[in-house]
Write a protein that holds these residues in place. Structure first.
Motif, PDB file in Angstrom:
ATOM      1  N   ASP A  85       0.822  -1.209   0.000  1.00 23.68           N
ATOM      2  CA  ASP A  85       0.000   0.000   0.000  1.00 23.68           C
ATOM      3  C   ASP A  85       0.861   1.266   0.000  1.00 23.68           C
ATOM      4  O   ASP A  85       0.579   2.233  -0.721  1.00 23.68           O
ATOM      5  CB  ASP A  85      -0.929   0.009   1.212  1.00 23.68           C
ATOM      6  CG  ASP A  85      -1.975  -1.114   1.151  1.00 23.68           C
ATOM      7  OD1 ASP A  85      -2.280  -1.542  -0.003  1.00 23.68           O
ATOM      8  OD2 ASP A  85      -2.473  -1.532   2.201  1.00 23.68           O
ATOM      9  N   LYS A  86       1.940   1.246   0.813  1.00 23.11           N
ATOM     10  CA  LYS A  86       2.839   2.412   0.830  1.00 23.11           C
ATOM     11  C   LYS A  86       3.520   2.595  -0.519  1.00 23.11           C
ATOM     12  O   LYS A  86       3.637   3.712  -1.018  1.00 23.11           O
ATOM     13  CB  LYS A  86       3.884   2.237   1.930  1.00 23.11           C
ATOM     14  CG  LYS A  86       3.320   2.289   3.338  1.00 23.11           C
ATOM     15  CD  LYS A  86       4.436   2.113   4.368  1.00 23.11           C
ATOM     16  CE  LYS A  86       3.889   2.151   5.802  1.00 23.11           C
ATOM     17  NZ  LYS A  86       4.964   1.978   6.822  1.00 23.11           N
ATOM     18  N   LEU A  87       3.964   1.459  -1.071  1.00 27.64           N
ATOM     19  CA  LEU A  87       4.616   1.547  -2.373  1.00 27.64           C
ATOM     20  C   LEU A  87       3.633   2.039  -3.456  1.00 27.64           C
ATOM     21  O   LEU A  87       4.006   2.821  -4.336  1.00 27.64           O
ATOM     22  CB  LEU A  87       5.185   0.192  -2.764  1.00 27.64           C
ATOM     23  CG  LEU A  87       6.366  -0.316  -1.916  1.00 27.64           C
ATOM     24  CD1 LEU A  87       6.702  -1.768  -2.276  1.00 27.64           C
ATOM     25  CD2 LEU A  87       7.563   0.604  -2.115  1.00 27.64           C
ATOM     26  N   ILE A  88       2.394   1.612  -3.365  1.00 27.96           N
ATOM     27  CA  ILE A  88       1.387   2.055  -4.346  1.00 27.96           C
ATOM     28  C   ILE A  88       1.136   3.557  -4.220  1.00 27.96           C
ATOM     29  O   ILE A  88       0.981   4.265  -5.238  1.00 27.96           O
ATOM     30  CB  ILE A  88       0.095   1.248  -4.161  1.00 27.96           C
ATOM     31  CG1 ILE A  88       0.299  -0.199  -4.620  1.00 27.96           C
ATOM     32  CG2 ILE A  88      -1.050   1.872  -4.953  1.00 27.96           C
ATOM     33  CD1 ILE A  88      -0.876  -1.114  -4.338  1.00 27.96           C
ATOM     34  N   GLN A  89       1.121   4.049  -2.960  1.00 24.85           N
ATOM     35  CA  GLN A  89       0.965   5.494  -2.765  1.00 24.85           C
ATOM     36  C   GLN A  89       2.129   6.272  -3.392  1.00 24.85           C
ATOM     37  O   GLN A  89       1.929   7.297  -4.036  1.00 24.85           O
ATOM     38  CB  GLN A  89       0.849   5.811  -1.265  1.00 24.85           C
ATOM     39  CG  GLN A  89      -0.449   5.338  -0.626  1.00 24.85           C
ATOM     40  CD  GLN A  89      -0.514   5.644   0.856  1.00 24.85           C
ATOM     41  OE1 GLN A  89       0.459   6.198   1.433  1.00 24.85           O
ATOM     42  NE2 GLN A  89      -1.622   5.288   1.502  1.00 24.85           N
ATOM     43  N   GLN A  90       3.328   5.750  -3.181  1.00 28.10           N
ATOM     44  CA  GLN A  90       4.494   6.407  -3.782  1.00 28.10           C
ATOM     45  C   GLN A  90       4.421   6.365  -5.312  1.00 28.10           C
ATOM     46  O   GLN A  90       4.720   7.348  -5.993  1.00 28.10           O
ATOM     47  CB  GLN A  90       5.770   5.735  -3.287  1.00 28.10           C
ATOM     48  CG  GLN A  90       6.033   5.907  -1.804  1.00 28.10           C
ATOM     49  CD  GLN A  90       7.255   5.141  -1.329  1.00 28.10           C
ATOM     50  OE1 GLN A  90       7.939   4.466  -2.115  1.00 28.10           O
ATOM     51  NE2 GLN A  90       7.537   5.201  -0.009  1.00 28.10           N
ATOM     52  N   ILE A  91       4.019   5.190  -5.791  1.00 29.32           N
ATOM     53  CA  ILE A  91       3.902   5.062  -7.248  1.00 29.32           C
ATOM     54  C   ILE A  91       2.817   5.998  -7.789  1.00 29.32           C
ATOM     55  O   ILE A  91       2.983   6.621  -8.851  1.00 29.32           O
ATOM     56  CB  ILE A  91       3.605   3.599  -7.616  1.00 29.32           C
ATOM     57  CG1 ILE A  91       4.800   2.727  -7.296  1.00 29.32           C
ATOM     58  CG2 ILE A  91       3.240   3.491  -9.088  1.00 29.32           C
ATOM     59  CD1 ILE A  91       4.511   1.252  -7.408  1.00 29.32           C
ATOM     60  N   GLU A  92       1.724   6.133  -7.041  1.00 31.69           N
ATOM     61  CA  GLU A  92       0.646   7.018  -7.482  1.00 31.69           C
ATOM     62  C   GLU A  92       1.088   8.480  -7.495  1.00 31.69           C
ATOM     63  O   GLU A  92       0.742   9.231  -8.416  1.00 31.69           O
ATOM     64  CB  GLU A  92      -0.551   6.838  -6.555  1.00 31.69           C
ATOM     65  CG  GLU A  92      -1.803   7.583  -6.980  1.00 31.69           C
ATOM     66  CD  GLU A  92      -2.365   7.083  -8.306  1.00 31.69           C
ATOM     67  OE1 GLU A  92      -3.128   7.834  -8.944  1.00 31.69           O
ATOM     68  OE2 GLU A  92      -2.064   5.948  -8.711  1.00 31.69           O
ATOM     69  N   SER A  93       1.837   8.848  -6.435  1.00 37.43           N
ATOM     70  CA  SER A  93       2.338  10.234  -6.415  1.00 37.43           C
ATOM     71  C   SER A  93       3.293  10.481  -7.587  1.00 37.43           C
ATOM     72  O   SER A  93       3.242  11.540  -8.235  1.00 37.43           O
ATOM     73  CB  SER A  93       3.037  10.515  -5.090  1.00 37.43           C
ATOM     74  OG  SER A  93       4.182   9.673  -4.928  1.00 37.43           O
ATOM     75  N   ARG A  94       4.153   9.473  -7.862  1.00 34.39           N
ATOM     76  CA  ARG A  94       5.040   9.635  -9.007  1.00 34.39           C
ATOM     77  C   ARG A  94       4.246   9.693 -10.311  1.00 34.39           C
ATOM     78  O   ARG A  94       4.568  10.452 -11.220  1.00 34.39           O
ATOM     79  CB  ARG A  94       6.055   8.489  -9.066  1.00 34.39           C
ATOM     80  CG  ARG A  94       7.131   8.568  -8.015  1.00 34.39           C
ATOM     81  CD  ARG A  94       8.308   7.673  -8.384  1.00 34.39           C
ATOM     82  NE  ARG A  94       7.936   6.287  -8.564  1.00 34.39           N
ATOM     83  CZ  ARG A  94       7.960   5.368  -7.608  1.00 34.39           C
ATOM     84  NH1 ARG A  94       8.338   5.683  -6.362  1.00 34.39           N
ATOM     85  NH2 ARG A  94       7.630   4.113  -7.876  1.00 34.39           N
ATOM     86  N   ARG A  95       3.216   8.870 -10.380  1.00 34.34           N
ATOM     87  CA  ARG A  95       2.389   8.883 -11.584  1.00 34.34           C
ATOM     88  C   ARG A  95       1.692  10.229 -11.772  1.00 34.34           C
ATOM     89  O   ARG A  95       1.613  10.756 -12.907  1.00 34.34           O
ATOM     90  CB  ARG A  95       1.352   7.767 -11.500  1.00 34.34           C
ATOM     91  CG  ARG A  95       0.556   7.544 -12.783  1.00 34.34           C
ATOM     92  CD  ARG A  95      -0.515   6.514 -12.562  1.00 34.34           C
ATOM     93  NE  ARG A  95      -1.525   7.014 -11.651  1.00 34.34           N
ATOM     94  CZ  ARG A  95      -2.523   7.808 -12.003  1.00 34.34           C
ATOM     95  NH1 ARG A  95      -2.644   8.218 -13.257  1.00 34.34           N
ATOM     96  NH2 ARG A  95      -3.400   8.206 -11.106  1.00 34.34           N
TER      97      ARG A  95
END
Length: 395
Positions: A329-339
């Motif tokens: 979930d944390k990694l997905i949040q980071q990926i979403e922010s990068r996206r």
């Protein structure tokens, strides 16, 4: 015969008589001498002059016209009578008739001169006009018609030349536009062909794990503007990305490199399969931990609802069960922010491109407006020239 003495007035009157009256042939030389020697003439201070006596042998042709010569001799007393007798002896109306005759002669001569002058002027002007008409008979109708026909033909030829030039310019413009569109189509086809070739080579290099070819292909794609918006997310016709191909091929280093470059670990390709689902299905055990650490979500299944652990071998099932989804979930949040950052950058780039296109469009519209004004002015000038030529031809 005794001659009576005469006074000065009668003598003066007698001397004033015309030569035709005093020069008669009947007068004798003795009477003339006695008259010249008269004491009354001396007292009056009058100088006696001998009268001019024409020779007796003079013919009638030498006499003035209208004077009658008498052959009979008359006494001198009849010629030198007093003023009253002299007046009485004159024919009535002689002086008046002579004056009126002279007046009539003058009037007649003046009137005749005037009338003759006027008639001469009118005759001279008429003759001058006749000579001018004979010298300049005026334009020949046939020549005038031929000249007008020649001018009309010349104007028609000029108009035809102008129309032909305009048609040729229009055809040249359309030819250039068509060539430009054809060149654009050719360039677009070439671009698509090169892009397809580059995509295919990248997918093959990702499956084979050839990192150098992948890096070179990504650099080329960024320079040429291929595989937009992001070459890392290049996919085939089914939606399988480079990361999915690398996961299916079991290239661990390529998977890690693509994850570092920002590849989406949860992209869905054919049958909505994720890279983790494909690696688990194909039994690529060494790739599964790298995907989980890169943000791959084990809770995402395919289009049939099957999860990666459902189709994975037992060793991969154990790895997936041991993984903490909180980290995912944390990694997905980071990926979403990068996206989101990437989307914002792409939107900014698109906005910049749109602004550039709008500026180009405004410049093109301004140029078009100037060209249209110039064309309108040229058409007005051409119309005026045509009207002028037509009026000149028809004049």
């Amino acid at each position: 015969m005794v001659t009576k003495p005469q006074d000065a007035d009668s003598k003066a009157t007698a001397t004033k008589r015309p030569v035709a009256m005093t020069s008669k042939t009947s007068v004798s030389s003795a009477a003339v001498s006695r008259t010249a020697a008269s004491p009354s003439r001396l007292r009056a201070g009058t100088t006696a002059k001998p009268a001019a006596i024409p020779p007796a042998t003079s013919s009638a042709s030498s006499k003035p016209p209208g004077v009658k010569t008498s052959t009979s001799s008359k006494p001198v007393s009849s010629l030198k009578s007093p003023a009253g007798s002299a007046t009485a002896s004159k024919p009535a109306g002689a002086s008046s008739s002579s004056k009126s005759g002279s007046t009539t002669g003058k009037a007649g001569s003046k009137g005749g001169a005037k009338s003759s002058g006027k008639s001469g002027v009118s005759k001279g002007s008429a003759e001058h006009e006749a000579e001018f008409e004979a010298a300049d008979p005026g334009p020949d109708p046939a020549e005038e018609a031929a000249r007008k026909a020649e001018l009309e033909a010349k104007a028609a030829a000029e108009m035809e030349a102008l129309r032909r030039a305009a048609w040729q310019a229009q055809m040249e413009y359309e030819r250039k536009q068509e060539a430009k569109r054809r060149q654009q189509r050719e360039e677009e086809a070439k671009r698509k062909k090169e892009e397809a070739a580059l995509r295919k080579s990248l997918l093959e290099a990702a499956y084979d794990g050839e990192d150098d070819l992948i890096n070179a292909g990504l650099s080329r794609a960024r320079e040429a503007g291929y595989l937009r918006p992001d070459p890392v997310e290049a996919a085939d016709g089914h939606g399988n990305t480079l990361l999915s191909e690398a996961a299916a091929g079991g290239a661990v280093r390529t998977v890690q490199m693509l994850l570092q470059l920002g590849a989406d670990p949860n992209s869905r390709g054919e049958f909505l399969r994720t890279p983790l689902w494909r690696a688990a299905f194909l039994g690529k055990e060494e790739v599964v931990p790298a995907l989980l650490q890169g943000g791959a979500d084990p809770r995402v299944g395919n289009e049939g609802g099957e999860l990666p652990e459902h189709v994975a071998p037992p060793a991969i099932k154990e790895i997936i069960k041991a993984w903490d989804v909180a980290k995912t979930d944390k990694l997905i949040q980071q990926i979403e922010s990068r996206r989101l950052e990437c989307v914002a950058a792409v939107q900014a780039e698109r906005a910049l491109a749109v602004r550039g296109c709008e500026e180009s469009l405004a410049a093109a519209e301004e140029t078009n407006s100037r060209v249209q004004q110039a064309l309108k002015h040229a058409r007005m000038v051409c119309g005026r020239v045509c009207v002028f030529v037509w009026v000149w031809v028809c004049a």
